[in-house]
Design a protein around this motif. Structure first.
Motif, short mmCIF file in Angstrom:
data_model
loop_
_atom_site.label_atom_id
_atom_site.label_comp_id
_atom_site.label_asym_id
_atom_site.label_seq_id
_atom_site.Cartn_x
_atom_site.Cartn_y
_atom_site.Cartn_z
N GLU A 248 44.18 32.50 37.27
CA GLU A 248 44.28 32.79 35.98
C GLU A 248 43.74 34.11 35.69
OE1 GLU A 248 41.38 31.33 32.00
OE2 GLU A 248 42.10 29.85 33.41
N GLY A 249 44.56 34.95 35.00
CA GLY A 249 43.89 36.36 34.53
C GLY A 249 43.43 36.37 33.30
N ASP A 250 43.48 37.58 32.81
CA ASP A 250 43.16 37.66 31.07
C ASP A 250 44.21 38.29 30.14
OD1 ASP A 250 43.48 40.41 31.80
OD2 ASP A 250 41.40 41.01 32.14
N LYS A 251 43.80 38.68 29.04
CA LYS A 251 44.83 39.11 28.21
C LYS A 251 45.56 40.48 28.49
CE LYS A 251 42.02 41.43 24.90
NZ LYS A 251 42.59 42.93 24.91
N ASP A 252 45.25 41.16 29.33
CA ASP A 252 45.55 42.31 29.79
C ASP A 252 46.66 42.42 31.09
OD1 ASP A 252 44.81 43.68 27.57
OD2 ASP A 252 42.89 43.80 28.73
N GLU A 253 46.43 41.48 31.97
CA GLU A 253 46.97 41.56 33.30
C GLU A 253 46.55 40.21 34.19
OE1 GLU A 253 45.36 45.09 35.52
OE2 GLU A 253 43.41 44.27 35.36
N THR A 254 47.37 40.16 35.23
CA THR A 254 47.31 38.90 35.98
C THR A 254 45.96 39.32 37.00
OG1 THR A 254 48.66 39.95 37.63
CG2 THR A 254 49.53 38.18 36.00
N ASP A 255 45.45 38.29 37.80
CA ASP A 255 44.55 38.54 38.67
C ASP A 255 44.74 37.68 40.06
OD1 ASP A 255 42.26 38.95 40.07
OD2 ASP A 255 40.89 38.03 38.51
N CYS A 256 45.47 38.54 40.92
CA CYS A 256 45.52 38.12 42.26
C CYS A 256 44.58 37.69 42.80
CB CYS A 256 46.54 39.01 43.12
SG CYS A 256 48.18 39.19 42.17
N PHE A 257 43.28 38.31 42.96
CA PHE A 257 42.06 37.89 43.37
C PHE A 257 41.13 36.81 42.77
CE2 PHE A 257 43.36 42.19 44.21
CZ PHE A 257 43.37 42.17 45.87
N ALA A 258 41.81 36.02 41.80
CA ALA A 258 41.05 34.92 41.27
C ALA A 258 40.98 33.82 41.93
CB ALA A 258 41.70 34.78 39.85
#
Length: 238
Positions: free
Chosen positions: A169-179
């Motif tokens: 899961e990322g946020d409203k601005d970008e993905t999060d490959c380290f989540a």
């Protein structure tokens, strides 16, 4: 008569001859293996070359099948100093499919956007493939009224195969490959569902990265095809 202080000199020619006599010792490590393996002396033929390496190529399109090929046998070994020639290497092992992902999280395929609330149309996106693979999807806040945003992803593996679905899961601005990835629940059909608050005025959009990961199974082509579906708007209560 021994003359004090006089030293004995070794002729340079003797050192040169000694170096030539040991010329084969100067080969780089692994050279014989790279050349296919030369035979030893004494009249025996050299051993054959290394075993052929099996080559395979992964599916590059999500709907295409994996393709594999059988490795070629090793080259004939070099002859030793005696009579006889080396035998050729054995043919490569049985062909295998390559299930590795053709992309990474940073280079994931973009599935586009879907509405996470009733402010937009209910859309289901579908992808298929035969290897591990990465995808991104953007869930959009279409309604300004207070409610909830919804996202569901489902992966169906074919019989005899097991692919896992892992969601980052990322946020409203970008993905999060380290989540921290969250594994979808289920066996043949693995499903991941999440909801979050939809506040008025604020855009509660959210990015998700989806990893389809091969776990087990050896089928190839159409027999290895998985199906991934993603949707946002929660279906109405029956």
């Amino acid at each position: 008569m021994h003359t004090p202080g006089r030293s004995l000199l070794v002729p340079a020619l003797l050192l040169t001859l000694a170096a030539c006599a040991n010329g084969t010792d100067n080969l780089l490590p692994g050279y014989e293996e790279q050349a296919g393996g030369g035979g030893s002396g004494g009249g025996a033929g050299g051993e054959g070359g290394d075993r052929g390496v099996s080559a395979s190529s992964s599916s590059r399109a999500s709907s295409s099948s994996s393709v594999s090929s059988v490795g070629a046998g090793g080259a004939e070994g070099e002859s030793g100093s005696g009579a006889g020639s080396g035998e050729g290497g054995d043919a490569g092992g049985a062909a295998e499919c390559d299930y590795s992902a053709p992309n990474t999280c940073a280079g994931a395929d973009d599935l586009g956007e879907i509405s996470g609330d009733n402010g937009g149309a209910s859309v289901t996106l579908t992808e298929t493939g035969t290897t591990s693979k990465w995808f991104n999807v953007f869930v959009v806040d279409k309604s300004n009224s207070p409610s909830y945003e919804h996202f569901t992803a489902t992966l169906t593996s074919p019989p005899g195969m097991n692919f896992d679905l892992i969601v980052y899961e990322g946020d409203k601005d970008e993905t999060d490959c380290f989540a921290s990835g969250e594994r979808a629940l289920g066996t043949t059909d693995e499903s991941f569902t999440t909801t979050w608050d939809d506040f008025p005025i604020v855009d509660d959009d959210r990015w998700f990265s989806l990893e389809v990961r091969h776990v087990e199974g050896t089928a190839c082509g159409s027999e290895a095809t998985w199906t991934l579906t993603v949707e946002g708007v929660q279906p109405p209560e029956p």
